[in-house]
Scaffold this active site. Structure first.
Site, short mmCIF file in Angstrom:
data_model
loop_
_atom_site.label_atom_id
_atom_site.label_comp_id
_atom_site.label_asym_id
_atom_site.label_seq_id
_atom_site.Cartn_x
_atom_site.Cartn_y
_atom_site.Cartn_z
N SER A 144 30.02 7.19 56.16
CA SER A 144 30.66 8.34 56.80
C SER A 144 30.80 8.09 58.29
O SER A 144 29.96 7.40 58.90
CB SER A 144 29.84 9.61 56.57
OG SER A 144 30.28 10.67 57.39
N TYR A 157 21.54 13.31 57.67
CA TYR A 157 22.74 12.78 57.01
C TYR A 157 23.34 11.64 57.81
O TYR A 157 23.60 10.56 57.28
CB TYR A 157 23.76 13.89 56.82
CG TYR A 157 25.06 13.42 56.21
CD1 TYR A 157 25.13 13.06 54.86
CD2 TYR A 157 26.22 13.33 56.97
CE1 TYR A 157 26.31 12.62 54.30
CE2 TYR A 157 27.42 12.90 56.41
CZ TYR A 157 27.45 12.54 55.08
OH TYR A 157 28.63 12.10 54.53
#
Length: 272
Positions: A144, A157
């Site tokens: 990501s 995350y």
């Protein structure tokens, strides 16, 4: 060598219940590769399997397993012991909350690290040796843009996705010359059910079916991903995200983090 010969006869897709994972599994099936569908929700996996069966002749197998649970990877290993997995695709581990680190119990962050770091590492260590022995196969680890630099509301995350990117790059250095493709596939904002639900809860869109502003279409992500399976170690999806990565990489780290902070504020629709 055909696609199915190089990456088959089976692929394991973790995070295959919807969004990019389900679309990736569908594309693999259309290319003649049998697919093990792995995610937490059995009912949704059954729907994906039914869609594949309706449009292709390949076999599917569903595994409803939470990869953050102790012993989960052992269950996956046992459930795939009778088949040859030529492609491991790991796109599990999205962050459904997007909130400050201290606003959530530490167990949430711990589960994130297990699901995004420990589980893919363990699965790679299990499935890669047979690929090396055959001299063919592949591993795709989804990353990501959140892993480019630290930012608020995605502490664990973002850190876990930074791990995934570097892990894929390092694994590529060891396996690429042995015939095994390793790709860290870095995604930005993508129009998935999880993102739509998140933005709908925040009031940023008026319906869970509405496309979030600036989000890439899943079909476009899949097209670019399959075109670059052998272009490791890292492929950043989308021209805008590639430009952002280059810009952030040229800045001092404190400036890169400040830009990520601003981007997080824009995503939340408020100050951070």
């Amino acid at each position: 060598m055909s696609f199915a010969t190089r990456y088959g006869p089976w692929a394991l897709v973790a995070g295959a219940s919807d969004g990019v994972g389900a679309a990736f599994a569908q594309e693999l099936a259309e290319r003649g590769v049998n697919v093990v569908l792995l995610a937490r929700r059995q009912a949704v996996l059954d729907e994906v399997a039914a869609q594949i069966a309706a449009s292709t002749s390949v076999q599917t197998r569903t595994l409803a397993i939470d990869l953050a649970r102790p012993g989960a990877v052992g269950e996956v290993v046992a459930a795939t012991a009778d088949i040859r997995v030529g492609l491991l695709v790991y796109c599990a581990g999205a962050d459904p909350s997007f909130r400050p680190f201290l606003a959530a119990p530490i167990s949430d962050a711990e589960s994130m690290v297990i699901r995004n770091c420990m589980a893919p590492m363990q699965l790679c260590h299990h499935f890669a040796p047979a690929m090396v022995e055959r001299g063919s196969g592949g591993i795709v680890l989804f990353g990501s843009g959140a892993g480019f630099a630290g930012g608020p509301n995605m502490v664990a995350y973002g850190a876990s996705k930074a791990f995934d990117m570097v892990f894929a790059e390092a694994l590529w250095t060891e396996l690429h010359d042995k015939g095994v493709d390793v790709l860290g596939l870095i995604l930005g904002k993508t129009n998935t059910p999880a993102l739509r639900q998140l933005e709908y809860r925040r009031g940023q869109i008026t319906s869970p079916e509405e496309a979030p502003s600036g989000a890439a279409a899943v079909d476009d992500v899949i097209t670019e991903a399959f075109a670059n399976l052998s272009n490791g170690p890292t492929w950043v999806v989308g021209e805008n995200l590639r430009a952002a990565m280059q810009m952030l990489g040229s800045l001092p780290r404190n400036q890169a983090v400040e830009l990520m902070k601003q981007a997080s504020a824009a995503a939340m629709g408020s100050d951070v």
